[in-house]
Design an enzyme around this catalytic site. Structure first.
Site, mmCIF file in Angstrom:
data_model
loop_
_atom_site.group_PDB
_atom_site.id
_atom_site.type_symbol
_atom_site.label_atom_id
_atom_site.label_comp_id
_atom_site.label_asym_id
_atom_site.label_seq_id
_atom_site.Cartn_x
_atom_site.Cartn_y
_atom_site.Cartn_z
ATOM 1 N N HIS A 34 0.870 -1.200 -0.055
ATOM 2 C CA HIS A 34 -0.056 -0.019 0.017
ATOM 3 C C HIS A 34 1.064 1.287 -0.047
ATOM 4 O O HIS A 34 1.703 1.543 0.937
ATOM 5 C CB HIS A 34 -1.013 -0.155 1.375
ATOM 6 C CG HIS A 34 -1.777 1.205 1.447
ATOM 7 N ND1 HIS A 34 -3.193 1.154 0.789
ATOM 8 C CD2 HIS A 34 -1.804 2.467 1.905
ATOM 9 C CE1 HIS A 34 -3.698 2.177 1.121
ATOM 10 N NE2 HIS A 34 -2.907 3.080 1.694
ATOM 11 N N ASP A 36 1.389 5.170 0.095
ATOM 12 C CA ASP A 36 0.806 6.256 0.566
ATOM 13 C C ASP A 36 1.533 7.628 -0.111
ATOM 14 O O ASP A 36 2.599 7.931 0.003
ATOM 15 C CB ASP A 36 1.039 6.445 2.073
ATOM 16 C CG ASP A 36 -0.143 5.547 2.848
ATOM 17 O OD1 ASP A 36 -1.249 5.493 2.449
ATOM 18 O OD2 ASP A 36 0.535 4.749 3.803
ATOM 19 N N GLY A 146 -3.063 11.034 6.452
ATOM 20 C CA GLY A 146 -1.863 11.973 6.679
ATOM 21 C C GLY A 146 -0.918 11.572 7.453
ATOM 22 O O GLY A 146 0.464 12.078 7.000
ATOM 23 N N SER A 148 0.923 7.609 9.882
ATOM 24 C CA SER A 148 0.629 6.520 10.536
ATOM 25 C C SER A 148 0.644 6.579 12.093
ATOM 26 O O SER A 148 1.199 7.708 12.585
ATOM 27 C CB SER A 148 1.907 5.609 10.112
ATOM 28 O OG SER A 148 1.691 5.268 8.913
ATOM 29 N N GLY A 149 0.197 5.526 12.596
ATOM 30 C CA GLY A 149 0.236 5.680 13.953
ATOM 31 C C GLY A 149 -0.626 6.216 14.927
ATOM 32 O O GLY A 149 -0.723 6.486 16.216
ATOM 33 N N ASP A 179 -8.175 1.190 6.408
ATOM 34 C CA ASP A 179 -6.938 2.130 6.370
ATOM 35 C C ASP A 179 -6.750 2.718 7.567
ATOM 36 O O ASP A 179 -7.503 3.859 7.651
ATOM 37 C CB ASP A 179 -6.518 2.582 4.957
ATOM 38 C CG ASP A 179 -5.249 3.275 4.988
ATOM 39 O OD1 ASP A 179 -4.358 3.059 6.089
ATOM 40 O OD2 ASP A 179 -4.969 4.012 4.049
ATOM 41 N N GLY A 180 -5.775 2.537 8.551
ATOM 42 C CA GLY A 180 -5.675 3.420 9.819
ATOM 43 C C GLY A 180 -5.846 2.852 11.179
ATOM 44 O O GLY A 180 -7.004 2.254 11.514
ATOM 45 N N GLY A 181 -4.689 2.658 11.891
ATOM 46 C CA GLY A 181 -4.978 2.471 13.373
ATOM 47 C C GLY A 181 -5.188 0.757 13.487
ATOM 48 O O GLY A 181 -5.688 0.532 14.563
ATOM 49 N N GLY A 201 0.112 -0.091 8.621
ATOM 50 C CA GLY A 201 1.555 0.868 8.837
ATOM 51 C C GLY A 201 2.147 0.536 9.794
ATOM 52 O O GLY A 201 3.146 -0.345 9.861
ATOM 53 N N SER A 202 1.920 1.378 10.889
ATOM 54 C CA SER A 202 2.732 0.941 12.078
ATOM 55 C C SER A 202 2.651 -0.560 12.905
ATOM 56 O O SER A 202 4.028 -0.825 13.286
ATOM 57 C CB SER A 202 2.595 2.190 13.230
ATOM 58 O OG SER A 202 1.244 2.040 13.447
HETATM 59 C C1 DX5 Z 1 -2.621 7.122 6.795
HETATM 60 C C2 DX5 Z 1 -2.190 6.353 5.443
HETATM 61 C C3 DX5 Z 1 -2.171 4.964 6.178
HETATM 62 C C4 DX5 Z 1 -1.099 4.628 7.153
HETATM 63 C C5 DX5 Z 1 -1.481 3.581 8.166
HETATM 64 O O1 DX5 Z 1 -2.775 8.507 6.203
HETATM 65 O O2 DX5 Z 1 -3.271 6.396 4.639
HETATM 66 O O3 DX5 Z 1 -2.013 3.986 5.247
HETATM 67 O O4 DX5 Z 1 0.040 4.345 6.612
HETATM 68 O O5 DX5 Z 1 -1.006 3.639 9.088
HETATM 69 P P1 DX5 Z 1 -1.304 2.947 10.588
HETATM 70 O O6 DX5 Z 1 -1.551 1.324 10.358
HETATM 71 O O7 DX5 Z 1 -0.072 3.271 11.446
HETATM 72 O O8 DX5 Z 1 -2.473 3.642 11.019
HETATM 73 ZN ZN ZN Z 2 -3.162 4.599 2.938
#
Ligand code: DX5
Ligand code: ZN
Length: 218
Positions: A34, A36, A146, A148-149, A179-181, A201-202
């Protein structure tokens, strides 16, 4: 039930060299990479553009799932397609006109990629129902785009159920991506509600054993 696809995101990785290493490390476990893409305008942060995507394409066989968090996607869709994007996802909120958005989703398919539409946490499913017929993927943001984390926003569960019901009722072949968290517990719950693709992401990036981390999300 389809296999849940796991798409580790590029956002936590800071250099092109590290991106190539990361893609190589997860290549046998992840289903998609993915990517970003942030322009410093649609969102505050800035990442990379189609030139780097082209470099990545030469170094990995993982399909590239491109999430465009950019203010003016229209002019760049062709560049991303030519640079090797397999899925190109644009943001609903980046468009003033639904007709323009539909034209871009058609263009993505015409260029040989799969089309995706992303919605921010405050955009309701009802706003995009008339457009999902042009989409192969719908990307539901469970954090503000915007970075990760951030913490997963709970109301996403309801949105996933809602879009899954529409998908079943209309018999459409749409992949629901979130997508996200997301951690394993959240991922399992999203899967039960109809999610098909989980972006991470994280959680994956900061795990000591990324292979185990990816499989625990399934
Ligand atoms: C947020 C991004 C995500 C991000 C997800 O703007 O679109 O793809 O990398 O990261 P996590 O899983 O840490 O929220
Ligand atoms: Zn994303």
């Amino acid at each position: 039930m389809d296999k849940l696809l796991i798409a580790p995101s590029t956002d936590p990785v800071k250099t092109v060299e590290d991106l190539i290493k990361y893609a190589d490390e997860i290549k046998n476990d992840a289903d998609l990479l993915h990517c970003d893409i942030m322009d410093g305008k649609f969102v505050e942060n800035k990442t990379f553009s189609y030139d780097v995507l082209g470099i990545l394409k030469e170094k990995t066989l993982l399909p590239l799932d491109v999430h465009l968090m950019i203010e003016k996607p229209t002019k760049l869709i062709k560049k991303f397609a030519q640079s090797g994007a397999n899925i190109i996802t644009v943001h609903y909120e980046a468009y003033k006109s639904k007709n323009r958005l539909i034209r871009d989703l058609k263009l993505i398919r015409k260029l040989g990629a799969l089309s995706g539409l992303s919605i921010k946490p405050n955009t309701e499913i009802g706003e995009v129902v008339s457009i999902i017929g042009y989409c192969d993927f719908v990307l539901i943001m469970s954090v503000e785009p915007g970075k990760s984390g951030q913490k997963f926003i709970e109301k996403t569960y309801g949105k996933v159920s809602e879009i899954n019901k529409i998908k079943i009722d209309y018999g459409i072949r749409l992949k629901i991506e979130v997508d996200g968290g997301i951690n394993p517990e959240i991922s399992h719950r999203l899967k039960m509600l109809g999610a098909n693709v989980i972006v991470s992401g994280s959680y994956v990036f900061s795990s000591e054993n990324r292979q185990v981390a990816i499989s625990s999300l399934r």
